[in-house]
Design an enzyme around this catalytic site. Structure first.
Site, PDB file in Angstrom:
ATOM      1  N   TYR A 186      -1.665  11.784   1.436  1.00 28.22           N
ATOM      2  CA  TYR A 186      -2.483  11.737   0.218  1.00 28.22           C
ATOM      3  C   TYR A 186      -2.453  13.060  -0.545  1.00 28.22           C
ATOM      4  CZ  TYR A 186      -4.235   7.084   1.198  1.00 28.22           C
ATOM      5  OH  TYR A 186      -4.333   5.726   1.397  1.00 28.22           O
ATOM      6  N   ASP A 191       0.830  -1.202   0.000  1.00 27.40           N
ATOM      7  CA  ASP A 191       0.000   0.000   0.000  1.00 27.40           C
ATOM      8  C   ASP A 191       0.872   1.264   0.000  1.00 27.40           C
ATOM      9  OD1 ASP A 191      -2.984   0.871   0.398  1.00 27.40           O
ATOM     10  OD2 ASP A 191      -1.948   1.907   2.011  1.00 27.40           O
ATOM     11  N   TRP A 230      -8.785   8.379  -2.036  1.00 23.89           N
ATOM     12  CA  TRP A 230      -7.654   9.136  -2.580  1.00 23.89           C
ATOM     13  C   TRP A 230      -8.021  10.608  -2.741  1.00 23.89           C
ATOM     14  CZ3 TRP A 230      -3.281   7.441  -6.091  1.00 23.89           C
ATOM     15  CH2 TRP A 230      -2.780   6.205  -5.701  1.00 23.89           C
ATOM     16  N   ARG A 242       4.537   2.622  -2.103  1.00 27.61           N
ATOM     17  CA  ARG A 242       4.815   3.852  -2.852  1.00 27.61           C
ATOM     18  C   ARG A 242       6.112   4.494  -2.351  1.00 27.61           C
ATOM     19  NH1 ARG A 242       0.595   3.817  -5.869  1.00 27.61           N
ATOM     20  NH2 ARG A 242      -1.271   2.787  -5.021  1.00 27.61           N
ATOM     21  N   HIS A 254      -7.323  -6.737   0.003  1.00 23.89           N
ATOM     22  CA  HIS A 254      -6.242  -5.763  -0.014  1.00 23.89           C
ATOM     23  C   HIS A 254      -5.135  -6.063   0.993  1.00 23.89           C
ATOM     24  CE1 HIS A 254      -4.238  -1.912  -0.393  1.00 23.89           C
ATOM     25  NE2 HIS A 254      -4.508  -1.590   0.868  1.00 23.89           N
TER      26      HIS A 254
END
Length: 298
Positions: free
Chosen positions: A212, A105, A151, A109, A274
């Site tokens: 975010y 998750d 998001w 990144r 997930h």
């Protein structure tokens, strides 16, 4: 007891405090968690991996019980570049100039940026349930906007999402983690308690929103600059995703990752939602261990 034989400690890296657990012996392996979790998400994988690796599980900046920089207009403290620099500094401080990374998750990144900014440090990289941030935004359609609405909600201007979330943090946690239906018994009670305790810490929810906001602004600038410069992941890459989730429905994950990597890319779907590491640890380990143990990473 979760993380038996692991040491719980705090390290300061260039002024940034990081909570982490460390255990095992062998080649160094960095495990990076996602949102809205802490390093406790690795409780089913880390002890097994620690049989052959020195496993380091930190809380990312802003998350868990690590330091939480404040809000800034450019969101730079939560750029994945800044978060990756924390991890690079931590591993160097621990005496590991080169290491493997397993990530999920938001942590994946951070790991992607780490592999681009410090290719000499990342020996191999495993990412779970993501495609690159740039791909998500540039391919945005109705399905993504509705399916990953958070998001766009979390990236709203400070402090709109913070105020809404803080009215009932536990309810938000349950909603946020229910992209596939699950009850409150899904997460191990000790892990869930840690996630909620972290969310109740002053600054955590704000930090998540800043993460975010950074993804929708400064991270895209960095990612587009890397693409224009032809920068790609040089090390072997393993991409896993949950068969019950959306990544494999919306995208061809391996095809996308091969556009971002100069080295070998492998991977597949896992029978999970997930939260692969907590829902399907045996299946994840069956794919992860050969990748980590192989001399070529393939």
């Amino acid at each position: 007891m979760l993380f038996a034989d692991f040491v719980l400690e705090e390290r300061v890296v260039e002024g940034q405090s990081l909570r982490l657990r460390r255990g095992g012996e062998g080649p160094p392996l960095l495990l990076l968690h996602g949102n809205p979790q802490t390093h406790m998400m690795w409780h089913r994988l880390a002890p097994v991996l620690a049989r052959r690796f020195t496993v380091i599980c930190p809380d990312l900046r802003g998350y868990g019980f690590s330091g939480k920089p404040g809000v800034t207009p450019d969101h730079a403290p939560y750029a994945k570049r800044a978060m990756a620099a924390d991890m690079l500094g931590l591993m160097r401080q621990l005496g590991f100039p080169r290491f493997g990374v397993v990530s999920h998750d938001r942590g994946a990144r951070v790991a992607h940026r780490l592999a681009l900014d410090a290719p000499e440090a990342v020996e191999r990289l495993a990412v779970m349930d993501i495609v690159p941030t740039l791909e998500h935004f540039e391919r945005t359609d109705m399905a993504f906007a509705m399916g990953y609405y958070h998001w766009f909600f979390l990236a709203q201007k400070h402090d709109l999402p913070e105020r809404m979330i803080l009215r009932d943090v536990e309810d938000w946690f349950d909603l946020q983690t229910s992209r596939e239906p699950k009850d409150r018994g899904f997460f191990h009670p000790d892990a869930r308690a840690d996630y909620l305790a972290a969310l109740r810490q002053p600054g955590t929810v704000q930090a998540i929103c800043e993460d975010y906001r950074a993804a929708a602004t400064i991270d895209l600038e960095h990612d587009r600059a890397s693409r224009a410069a032809g920068e790609k992941i040089r090390c072997p890459l393993l991409a896993l995703w949950g068969a019950k989730g959306k990544i494999g429905t919306w995208y061809e994950p391996l095809e996308i990752w091969r556009n971002y990597a100069a080295g070998p890319v492998g991977g597949q779907a896992v029978p999970s939602g997930h939260y692969l590491a907590e829902e399907a640890p045996e299946e994840v380990l069956a794919l992860l261990e050969p990748f980590l143990d192989s001399p070529a990473g393939g």
